[in-house]
Design a protein around this motif. Structure first.
Motif, mmCIF file in Angstrom:
data_model
loop_
_atom_site.group_PDB
_atom_site.id
_atom_site.type_symbol
_atom_site.label_atom_id
_atom_site.label_comp_id
_atom_site.label_asym_id
_atom_site.label_seq_id
_atom_site.Cartn_x
_atom_site.Cartn_y
_atom_site.Cartn_z
ATOM 1 N N THR A 14 36.870 48.126 61.519
ATOM 2 C CA THR A 14 36.280 48.843 60.388
ATOM 3 C C THR A 14 35.347 47.941 59.590
ATOM 4 O O THR A 14 34.263 48.357 59.164
ATOM 5 N N LEU A 17 32.068 47.537 61.480
ATOM 6 C CA LEU A 17 31.193 48.701 61.289
ATOM 7 C C LEU A 17 30.586 48.691 59.892
ATOM 8 O O LEU A 17 29.402 49.012 59.716
ATOM 9 N N VAL A 177 27.586 48.163 69.037
ATOM 10 C CA VAL A 177 27.994 49.147 68.024
ATOM 11 C C VAL A 177 28.870 50.217 68.655
ATOM 12 O O VAL A 177 29.892 50.630 68.090
ATOM 13 N N LEU A 178 28.487 50.666 69.844
ATOM 14 C CA LEU A 178 29.281 51.672 70.555
ATOM 15 C C LEU A 178 30.672 51.144 70.889
ATOM 16 O O LEU A 178 31.678 51.854 70.765
ATOM 17 N N GLU A 181 32.766 51.123 67.661
ATOM 18 C CA GLU A 181 33.144 52.480 67.264
ATOM 19 C C GLU A 181 34.254 53.025 68.164
ATOM 20 O O GLU A 181 35.233 53.617 67.683
ATOM 21 N N THR A 182 34.118 52.850 69.464
ATOM 22 C CA THR A 182 35.130 53.342 70.403
ATOM 23 C C THR A 182 36.457 52.628 70.203
ATOM 24 O O THR A 182 37.528 53.253 70.219
ATOM 25 N N ASN A 184 37.579 51.173 67.477
ATOM 26 C CA ASN A 184 38.173 51.600 66.218
ATOM 27 C C ASN A 184 38.849 52.961 66.358
ATOM 28 O O ASN A 184 39.972 53.172 65.885
ATOM 29 N N ALA A 185 38.192 53.911 67.028
ATOM 30 C CA ALA A 185 38.769 55.241 67.221
ATOM 31 C C ALA A 185 40.041 55.178 68.065
ATOM 32 O O ALA A 185 41.034 55.857 67.766
ATOM 33 N N THR A 218 33.778 52.262 77.538
ATOM 34 C CA THR A 218 32.515 51.749 77.010
ATOM 35 C C THR A 218 31.468 51.587 78.109
ATOM 36 O O THR A 218 30.274 51.797 77.872
#
Length: 269
Positions: A14, A17, A177-178, A181-182, A184-185, A218
């Motif tokens: 987090t 990001l 970045v991808l 994000e992945t 973190n989710a 990813t």
């Protein structure tokens, strides 16, 4: 124990990001460097970095570092944020490399610590290395924090950087970045479904399985992103609605960069 590990992982992703979004926001502030043409910033900042790398005098490096701080303040950047994200990290990494020089460089002994001797030449060598790295990293960070990523790529392309390099930088940035994000989710999803505490063995198995799934996802999503960019006409050439045009303050900045680099080059010899 397991909850704290997953919680720290989620917080780490987090924060990563948040730092990415913060960099984009700072690039749109109304500051000194944000108002300059990206091509001027790229050439000027890289010239200052080269001048810092070639300087042989500590006062010149200190002056260049002071100039970087002034540019950061004029660009409305937080010095506290720079200290946490840049200065402390660069100092810790460089200090581990420079510390042996304090004891191994022959010269005038200034202090004895058991069988170890600290020499004046060794201290100066270590300080020079730390000052060079801190100055160069700070200037490079200013360039990234005050320029939108696509504008930076377009400026590099305008300066005849090969299109393969531009495509590599664009895809790497998007893929990182991808990935964050992945990740973190996935960890947030795992944390929301956990009840009780996991043993050490279960925790290690969970982390290994999550890492394998993350890598697979990813890679697949990165390929999809690349194909989507290709379908929309991306071939490495950065095309923006904003056109670069030199203005009056850009020419003033060019003169300022020339004076600063020339002075550092002459005084640092």
């Amino acid at each position: 124990m397991s909850e704290s590990v997953i919680g720290r992982t989620v917080r780490g992703f987090t924060e990563a990001l948040a730092q990415t979004l913060e960099a984009e926001d700072s690039a749109r502030e109304h500051g000194l460097l944000q108002a300059l043409d990206p091509r001027v910033k790229v050439v000027g900042v890289l010239a200052l970095v080269v001048a810092a790398a070639l300087s042989r005098k500590l006062p010149v490096l200190v002056a260049l570092f002071g100039l970087a701080i002034v540019l950061a303040l004029a660009s409305r950047l937080s010095l506290w944020s720079l200290a946490k994200r840049v200065w402390l990290v660069a100092f810790g990494f460089t200090f581990m490399i420079a510390a042996p020089a304090v004891f191994l460089t022959p010269g005038e002994v200034v202090y004895r610590l058991g069988w170890l001797t600290i020499t004046a030449q060794g201290v100066r060598t270590a300080l020079m290395l730390v000052a060079r790295v801190e100055t160069a990293v700070t200037l490079s960070t200013l360039l990234v924090l005050t320029t939108p990523w696509m504008h930076l790529l377009k400026a590099l392309r305008a300066l005849l950087v090969p299109v393969e390099v531009i495509m590599l930088l664009a895809m790497t940035h998007r893929y990182v970045v991808l990935l964050v994000e992945t990740s973190n989710a996935m960890f947030e999803s795992r944390q929301s479904r956990m009840v009780g505490r996991l043993s050490g063995h279960e925790q290690r198995r969970l982390m290994v399985n999550t890492g394998g799934v993350l890598l697979s996802k990813t890679l697949e999503m990165g390929n999809q992103v690349f194909l989507a960019m290709q379908a929309r006409g991306f071939r490495g050439e950065v095309r923006l609605l904003d056109e670069f045009r030199l203005k009056g303050w850009d020419y003033a900045a060019i003169c300022g960069f020339v004076v600063a680099v020339g002075t550092a080059a002459v005084a640092g010899r």
